[in-house]
Design an enzyme around this catalytic site. Structure first.
Site, PDB file in Angstrom:
ATOM      1  N   HIS A  19       0.829  -1.211   0.000  1.00  0.00           N
ATOM      2  CA  HIS A  19       0.000   0.000   0.000  1.00  0.00           C
ATOM      3  C   HIS A  19       0.865   1.263   0.000  1.00  0.00           C
ATOM      4  CE1 HIS A  19      -3.707   2.316   1.074  1.00  0.00           C
ATOM      5  NE2 HIS A  19      -2.812   3.113   1.621  1.00  0.00           N
ATOM      6  N   GLU A  20       1.781   1.333   0.948  1.00  0.00           N
ATOM      7  CA  GLU A  20       2.614   2.540   1.040  1.00  0.00           C
ATOM      8  C   GLU A  20       3.519   2.676  -0.185  1.00  0.00           C
ATOM      9  OE1 GLU A  20       1.753   4.753   3.043  1.00  0.00           O
ATOM     10  OE2 GLU A  20       0.472   3.456   4.263  1.00  0.00           O
ATOM     11  N   HIS A  59       1.698   4.468  -2.858  1.00  0.00           N
ATOM     12  CA  HIS A  59       1.757   5.925  -2.675  1.00  0.00           C
ATOM     13  C   HIS A  59       3.099   6.462  -3.181  1.00  0.00           C
ATOM     14  CE1 HIS A  59      -1.922   6.770  -0.489  1.00  0.00           C
ATOM     15  NE2 HIS A  59      -1.674   5.874   0.438  1.00  0.00           N
ATOM     16  N   GLU A  68      -4.725   7.737  -3.020  1.00  0.00           N
ATOM     17  CA  GLU A  68      -5.230   6.471  -2.499  1.00  0.00           C
ATOM     18  C   GLU A  68      -5.534   5.501  -3.652  1.00  0.00           C
ATOM     19  OE1 GLU A  68      -4.866   6.080   0.567  1.00  0.00           O
ATOM     20  OE2 GLU A  68      -6.008   4.287   1.089  1.00  0.00           O
TER      21      GLU A  68
HETATM   22 ZN    ZN Z   1      -3.122   5.212   1.831  1.00  0.00          ZN
END
Ligand code: ZN
Length: 511
Positions: free
Chosen positions: A273-274, A277, A303
């Site tokens: 997830h990170e 980003h 996101e």
């Molecule tokens: Zn996030």
């Protein structure tokens, strides 16, 4: 190094603006380094000193930015860039900086100071209220923060809806009306999907609840995000209690992760997830570095990128066709004899729960809708803070079929409101919706995306994202980026279709 082109009259002014902004961005980056250190390596005893240091550097950045000088430079430049392509760096820079500048100057210093003081008290009160499961300790602070947000929205100004002004802080250009319509569509279709899944035989995910060596988890996660294309010569990963990504420059975009020893998905999917980003920020056109354009265009678009890598890639069957044998070789004892299918289903288990941050891909958006509806009603004055906990419980039951027993598991679970952040929550769900719209279009353009993923080849996907989304930074607002990249407006359709088709398989009746 600067060699202003003689033929362009905008150059001297533009250089002036860029130099000024570069200093602002350097100060903001310095504050971000201090924050990154605070969350990773700083000893606890430094908390107070560090808070003061960050506040000092941030206020310097703010003063530098809202100066008369920036206003004069913008005024000089505006007529000069008026006829340029809106996507040219010069015109985008002037346009976006003007918008930021006007916003920053609309907020009276006294309001900003009162807001900061109230937040610092509210955050403490919230921590205590959550620990003691005592909403009454937090309610007066919440009331003040709602009043301050109303004051802030009025100072910023809005056309149609007061909540627009707050939403705009996180999702520039987004309107309350559109979010309401899209969420209404989404809820109508999603609630029955969750009910249907609940009626099927539940997936067994006990294999994920075993002891997995943290160092090996770390290494596996690093291997995956390196394969994704996360550039470690311009980034690094560290541990922190709450995972985040941060950027000090396009050439230094960092991530943190958190690893649970006895539950594999926390570290595994948090890391992806990170990294999602971070891939966004590493992909911004280098020409925009040290300008306010060198950032994701909105929290929702940001996101969409993290969710794309975490869910659409990382929780997909093709991904695990490639990586599951590798994971089995890292954790032979835990995964011996566990089939790919069992593992795939386990990491895609759907189970309505009370806690947003633990929610699965299917139920997550319902947690968000509930928060959006409640905070909108609070700002509109249609809901009193005294009625909030009960209203929270009622909607949990209606949307997710579960009713928390405590406010700690209900209205007190998230930090956002205690930070005065109203208008933030919807961006999570908007990101989910954008992620499938974007992924679908990438799949159509690339043709062999599933095969690529099954081979651990992410280069084409990443270049597609760079070309169509990342490189623009803040040159375009999220809805324009989405339209530009996919030819579509924002809608829940593609996300719903994805959820239906995926979970029909994951929860297929035993044959
Ligand atoms: Zn996030």
């Amino acid at each position: 190094m600067h060699q202003p082109a003689a033929e362009s009259s905008t150059e001297p002014h533009l250089e002036g603006l860029r130099e000024r902004l570069a200093r602002v961005m350097d100060l903001r980056a310095a504050a971000a380094v201090l924050e990154w250190d605070q969350e990773t390596y700083m000893p606890d005893g430094a908390a107070e000193a560090r808070a003061a240091q960050i506040a000092t550097v941030q206020s310097l950045a703010h003063e530098h930015f809202v100066s008369e000088e920036v206003g004069r430079l913008l005024e000089d430049l505006e007529p000069e860039v008026a006829d340029l392509d809106p996507l040219a760096t010069e015109s985008a820079l002037v346009r976006i900086v003007r918008r930021d500048y006007d916003k920053a100057r609309k907020l009276p210093t006294s309001l900003v100071a009162r807001f900061a003081q109230t937040v610092s008290r509210a955050k403490q009160a919230w921590k205590k209220a959550r620990a003691d499961d005592d909403y009454a300790k937090f309610e007066p602070h919440l009331r003040s923060l709602i009043d301050l947000n109303i004051e802030k929205a009025n100072a910023l100004g809005f056309k149609d809806h007061i909540y627009d002004a707050l939403l705009d802080e996180y999702e520039p250009g987004m309107k309350t009306q559109l979010v309401t319509e899209i969420f209404d569509d989404l809820r109508r279709e999603l609630v029955p999907i969750v009910e249907q899944i609940a009626e099927r035989t539940q997936v067994n995910d006990t294999i994920l609840h075993q002891r997995f060596d943290p160092d090996l988890q770390w290494e596996f996660g690093m291997e995956v995000i390196r394969d994704f294309g996360y550039d470690l010569s311009r980034g690094r990963q560290d541990l922190s209690a709450h995972p985040f990504s941060t950027s000090f420059s396009i050439t230094d975009v960092r991530v943190t992760t958190r690893i649970s020893e006895d539950y594999l998905p926390t570290g595994l999917f948090g890391t992806m997830h990170e990294a999602g980003h971070a891939l966004y920020e590493q992909g911004i056109d280098l020409e925009l570095d040290r300008t306010p354009l060198a950032d994701g265009t909105s929290l929702g678009m940001h996101e969409s990128q993290s969710r794309l890598w975490e869910n659409l890639v990382g929780r997909s069957r093709p991904f695990w066709q490639r990586y599951y044998p590798r994971l089995q070789s890292v954790f032979p004892k835990q995964l011996e004899g566990v089939s790919l299918e069992t593992f795939y289903r386990a990491v895609n288990k759907v189970e309505p729960g009370f806690i947003r941050v633990e929610a699965d891909e299917v139920t997550y958006n319902l947690h968000i809708m509930l928060r959006f509806e409640l905070e909108k009603a609070l700002i509109e004055g249609r809901l009193e803070t005294s009625d909030l906990p009960e209203e929270w419980m009622r909607r949990m039951k209606e949307y997710l079929g579960v009713r928390p027993e405590t406010d700690a598991d209900g209205v007190l679970q998230d930090i956002h409101w205690s930070l005065g952040a109203f208008g933030y929550f919807p961006t999570y769900a908007l990101g989910n919706l954008m992620s499938t719209q974007i992924f679908e279009k990438a799949g159509r353009d690339l043709g062999n995306l599933e095969e690529d993923i099954a081979e651990g080849n992410f280069a084409e996907l990443l270049s597609w994202l760079r070309e169509n989304i990342h490189r623009y930074g803040r040159k375009m607002d999220a809805l324009d980026v989405l339209e530009h990249a996919t030819g579509q407006g924002l809608s829940a359709k593609s996300w719903l279709a994805y959820i239906r088709s995926k979970y029909d398989q994951v929860y297929a009746p035993a044959s």
